[in-house]
Scaffold this motif. Structure first.
Motif, short mmCIF file in Angstrom:
data_model
loop_
_atom_site.label_atom_id
_atom_site.label_comp_id
_atom_site.label_asym_id
_atom_site.label_seq_id
_atom_site.Cartn_x
_atom_site.Cartn_y
_atom_site.Cartn_z
N THR A 262 21.52 18.21 12.90
CA THR A 262 20.79 17.16 13.42
C THR A 262 20.17 17.64 14.12
OG1 THR A 262 23.20 15.68 14.26
CG2 THR A 262 21.27 15.87 15.52
N MET A 263 19.59 19.05 14.70
CA MET A 263 18.83 19.45 15.10
C MET A 263 17.95 19.29 13.74
SD MET A 263 18.73 19.49 18.33
CE MET A 263 17.57 20.87 18.52
N ASP A 264 18.12 20.14 12.30
CA ASP A 264 17.18 20.29 11.34
C ASP A 264 16.87 18.79 11.30
OD1 ASP A 264 17.67 22.50 11.22
OD2 ASP A 264 18.85 22.94 9.52
N GLU A 265 17.34 17.87 11.75
CA GLU A 265 16.88 16.57 11.10
C GLU A 265 15.49 15.93 12.31
OE1 GLU A 265 20.13 13.92 11.11
OE2 GLU A 265 20.84 13.46 8.66
N ARG A 266 16.04 16.32 13.38
CA ARG A 266 14.80 16.02 14.37
C ARG A 266 13.61 17.02 14.43
NH1 ARG A 266 18.50 15.53 20.22
NH2 ARG A 266 19.44 13.80 19.10
N LYS B 280 12.91 18.24 11.09
CA LYS B 280 12.17 17.42 10.81
C LYS B 280 11.01 16.50 10.89
CE LYS B 280 15.13 19.19 6.68
NZ LYS B 280 15.72 19.15 5.89
N LYS B 281 11.75 15.39 11.63
CA LYS B 281 11.04 13.92 12.11
C LYS B 281 9.94 14.18 12.99
CE LYS B 281 14.31 10.81 12.92
NZ LYS B 281 15.05 9.84 13.73
N ILE B 282 10.73 15.22 14.18
CA ILE B 282 9.22 15.94 14.42
C ILE B 282 7.37 16.39 14.34
CG2 ILE B 282 8.72 17.99 16.11
CD1 ILE B 282 10.96 16.53 17.87
N GLU B 283 8.09 16.76 12.93
CA GLU B 283 7.61 17.17 12.18
C GLU B 283 6.26 16.91 11.16
OE1 GLU B 283 9.13 22.11 10.93
OE2 GLU B 283 9.36 20.35 9.30
N ARG B 284 7.40 15.66 10.82
CA ARG B 284 6.49 14.48 10.32
C ARG B 284 5.89 13.86 10.97
NH1 ARG B 284 11.04 12.38 8.86
NH2 ARG B 284 11.03 10.25 10.15
N TYR B 285 6.82 14.02 12.43
CA TYR B 285 4.96 13.40 12.85
C TYR B 285 4.43 13.32 13.20
CZ TYR B 285 9.37 9.30 14.21
OH TYR B 285 9.99 9.14 14.13
N SER B 286 4.48 15.68 13.85
CA SER B 286 3.48 15.37 13.22
C SER B 286 2.70 15.87 12.86
CB SER B 286 3.69 17.55 14.22
OG SER B 286 2.35 18.14 14.01
N SER B 287 2.92 15.38 11.69
CA SER B 287 1.88 15.56 10.00
C SER B 287 0.86 14.24 10.18
CB SER B 287 3.04 15.63 9.19
OG SER B 287 1.82 15.82 8.25
N GLU B 288 1.93 13.48 10.60
CA GLU B 288 1.48 12.41 10.59
C GLU B 288 -0.03 11.88 11.85
OE1 GLU B 288 4.29 9.53 10.96
OE2 GLU B 288 5.29 9.15 8.88
N PHE B 289 0.59 12.56 12.79
CA PHE B 289 -0.56 12.05 14.03
C PHE B 289 -1.30 13.21 13.73
CE2 PHE B 289 -1.60 15.37 17.99
CZ PHE B 289 -1.53 13.50 18.29
N GLU B 290 -1.06 14.05 13.10
CA GLU B 290 -2.57 14.91 12.52
C GLU B 290 -3.85 13.95 11.59
OE1 GLU B 290 -3.07 18.03 13.63
OE2 GLU B 290 -1.88 17.89 14.86
N ASN B 291 -2.89 13.91 11.20
CA ASN B 291 -3.20 12.24 9.64
C ASN B 291 -4.12 12.16 10.37
OD1 ASN B 291 -2.41 13.83 7.72
ND2 ASN B 291 -0.68 12.92 7.30
N ALA B 292 -3.15 11.02 11.37
CA ALA B 292 -3.78 10.15 11.98
C ALA B 292 -4.93 10.05 12.62
CB ALA B 292 -2.73 9.36 13.34
N LYS B 293 -5.35 11.79 13.67
CA LYS B 293 -6.08 12.47 14.51
C LYS B 293 -7.47 12.61 13.80
CE LYS B 293 -5.81 15.81 17.13
NZ LYS B 293 -5.48 17.20 17.64
#
Ligand SMILES: [Ca+2]
Ligand SMILES: [Ca+2]
Length: 258
Positions: A47-51, A53-66
């Protein structure tokens, strides 16, 4: 973090007497408990790994959005800079056109004004010449002098004086009996103002034309200054023209001389 939790659970299992003193497992309850604990830990880790990864994905998307936002801002700045440049260029063009138009209008106005002034001066010259002609015709040669006899309207001494000045002359300044006789033959049975007065100093009669004592007097009777009479008239139609002092505000005919 996961390892810390694992150690905690194992330690808890020890406390639950899952192990004997020799360190071997003694019963199935304890084994199943450990298996269940490991399963929960693994599940938790998944569960933690999934979270993560999700956070990392969000972070990547956030960086892309920035980055996209930064690109948009940069593009906006480029557009705004370009628009400002274009706008300033248009403003300069309009200002130059305005300046040109204003200069043209001023030049046209000056041209018009110069033309109008020229025409006006020309008209003034014409009117002046006509006036001179009319005034010349108005004056009549009598003896050696020219007179403009005004017997169609009456004015005060001051107004008569001003009238004569406007006609380029002055109130009649008699110099001799012969002048008075010659003039008298042209006059009607009226009273006429002359240029003589004593309003500066009572009893001291002066010629308004010369500012000096007149060369010629011919009083009908001695001036009596009755009711403050300071201006001199002539009267005595037809053959007895003589002088008299009268109130300056009295409305009389008058004679201009030039
Ligand atoms: Ca007087
Ligand atoms: Ca008098």
């Amino acid at each position: 973090m996961q390892y810390i939790i694992l150690l905690f659970l194992v330690a808890t299992a020890r406390k639950a007497s899952c192990l004997q003193l020799d360190g071997k497992l003694e019963n199935e309850d304890c084994s199943s408990y450990i298996c269940e604990s490991v399963r929960m830990i693994l599940q938790y880790m998944v569960t933690m790994d999934e979270r993560i990864k999700k956070i990392e994905r969000y972070s990547s998307e956030f960086e892309n959005a920035k980055k996209e936002l930064a690109d948009v801002k940069e593009h906006q700045n480029v557009l705004i800079t370009g628009l400002r440049k274009d706008l300033n260029s248009e403003i300069d063009k309009i200002r130059k056109i305005n300046e040109t138009v204003i200069a043209d209008v001023k030049e046209h106005q000056n041209f018009m004004i110069t033309g109008l002034k020229k025409e006006l001066n020309s008209e003034i010259d014409k009117i002046r010449k006509i006036n001179e002609t009319v005034i010349g015709l108005a004056y009549k040669k009598i003896g050696s002098k020219s007179y403009f006899i005004v017997d169609t309207e009456k004015r005060s001494w001051n107004d008569s004086r001003e009238f004569c000045h406007n006609l380029g002359g002055h109130l009649v300044s008699l110099q001799s009996q012969s002048e008075l006789d010659a003039l008298g033959r042209e006059l009607k049975d009226q009273l006429y103002w002359t240029d003589v007065h004593d309003f500066s100093n009572e009893g001291e009669f002066l010629s308004d034309t010369t500012g000096q004592k007149p060369n010629f007097f011919n009083w009908r009777q001695n001036p009596d200054n009755w009711n403050n009479e300071d201006c001199v008239e002539i009267g005595g139609y037809p053959n007895f023209w003589a002088m008299n002092d009268n109130e300056c505000s009295t409305l009389l005919n008058f004679i201009c001389e030039k």
